[in-house]
Design a protein around this motif. Sequence first.
Motif, short mmCIF file in Angstrom:
data_model
loop_
_atom_site.label_atom_id
_atom_site.label_comp_id
_atom_site.label_asym_id
_atom_site.label_seq_id
_atom_site.Cartn_x
_atom_site.Cartn_y
_atom_site.Cartn_z
N UNK A 297 0.73 -1.14 -0.07
CA UNK A 297 0.16 -0.18 0.01
C UNK A 297 1.04 1.07 0.02
N UNK A 298 1.86 1.18 0.61
CA UNK A 298 2.76 2.49 0.78
C UNK A 298 3.44 2.53 -0.49
N UNK A 299 3.90 1.56 -1.21
CA UNK A 299 4.57 1.65 -2.77
C UNK A 299 3.33 2.44 -3.45
N UNK A 300 2.15 1.70 -3.39
CA UNK A 300 1.24 2.44 -4.22
C UNK A 300 0.89 3.62 -4.09
N UNK A 301 0.86 4.37 -2.84
CA UNK A 301 0.58 5.60 -2.55
C UNK A 301 1.94 6.63 -3.38
N UNK A 302 2.97 6.06 -3.39
CA UNK A 302 4.02 6.64 -4.10
C UNK A 302 3.75 6.65 -5.47
N UNK A 303 3.48 5.60 -6.21
CA UNK A 303 3.15 5.21 -7.55
C UNK A 303 2.04 6.56 -8.12
N UNK A 304 0.82 6.39 -7.13
CA UNK A 304 -0.03 7.15 -7.57
C UNK A 304 0.40 8.87 -7.55
N UNK A 305 1.41 9.05 -7.27
CA UNK A 305 1.91 10.72 -7.13
C UNK A 305 2.59 10.91 -8.53
N UNK A 306 2.82 10.10 -9.40
CA UNK A 306 3.58 10.10 -10.48
C UNK A 306 2.80 10.99 -11.74
N UNK A 307 1.64 11.13 -11.80
CA UNK A 307 1.10 12.12 -12.71
C UNK A 307 1.25 13.50 -12.09
N UNK A 308 0.98 13.57 -10.95
CA UNK A 308 1.36 15.03 -10.14
C UNK A 308 2.74 15.60 -10.40
#
Length: 437
Positions: A297-308
């Motif tokens: 889950x922590x990794x996915x939080x980081x992944x989801x920031x890449x568009x921003x």
Amino acid sequence: MLTTALVVVVLTSHASDWQPAGLVAFLAVLAVASDAMAIETASMRLTGSFIAIVLAMVLLGPAPAVAIALLTVAVDVPRLKDRPSALIGNASTYAVFPLLGGLVARAFNLSAEDGLDQAVGVGVVFAGVFILNFLLIAVPHIWTDGRSLGTSFTKILVPLLPSEGLGCALTIAAAATYHAVGIPALVAVLIALFLFQVLTRALLLSQERAEQLEARSSQLASLQVGVLAALVQTLSLRDRMTARHSAAVARYARAIAEEVGCSKSDQELVHTAGLLHDIGKFAFPDRILLANRKLDDDDWKIVRTHPYQGARLVRRINGYGPVAEIILAHHERIDGRGYPRGLTGEQIPVLSRCISIADTYDVMTARDSYRDPVSQAEAIAELRRVSGAQLDGDLVEAFIRVLERSGLQFQHTTDADFERELDFEARVKGYALPQAA
């Protein structure tokens, strides 16, 4: 050439050429004073003395015209004292064209003509010696510097035609008025000549500034595009498939935009955004970017920031705001379950929806993806399955039409795929010229 011209001057000189002495003196002072206030730019040096020299050809004769022209060359001695070849070249040029122009004016007896015949004659002499002067200067540069005549013509001669047309009109008017009024008319010429030089100076400086602005805009665009390309290529050094995937997404997204009737500018916009859509992954740690395990889950939080992160990076580059907006929304979903803002349906920019489809399709079909590739038919079936929820249904069908009609596919052969899609030189030009305008 200089020696020959001087010999011909001596052989063709008449005592009457030097009369009236006041006119000779006035034109000499006018020419020298005008040359002393020459217009200088980075690429050329121009003076209004040309008008005085042409008047000397028409109203006096070849010998006074050459003498006055060589006096103007004397003004250049301090400037060219360390370049004797240039000084001799100028002297040769300023001996030849006044001599030939003066001989032509004498042959047609322009000093005695009046009315339309004189006006036409003076105009022809002015145009002829202007072109001859240009050739005498340009041809040696072609020989020594490798500069083409066509380039010299378009860069130097053509921009001067409006101001030289004004100079020709002034010369015709001065010659006509001299017959009627005499020396006092040439006082008016002096004033007109000053205004002529001011206008010409403004014209040339404006052209120089426009060229400098265009060059700087091109340099800025080159820097901007180069920085972004370097970032994607640097990212590809960490993750070999990234640059090729970006190139594929750019090509597919452009094809979708073209199929649904987007403008050429929007097609270029979505292509650029496709090339840069994953640039936000630059901030990923290797444990995520190169992961061969299931992300937590922590990794996915980081992944989801890449568009921003990608949009924030691209938005810092001047002129790339619209590209940043597309990148920011490329992981939004039609049903509102996407990220980073949870947009739904028409809230998502249409070009972002194009990239979402291209991104999904390439991840499924690419040989160097992080998952085993599937066939085109299987990928199309999956696109239709998530159509209306994850992806825009109308755009999905448009993409499928393109695939079935043209067989569009991206081979992911080498890292050069990205370079070809980037088309660096054309992209720099495309972004530089609008800024210059």
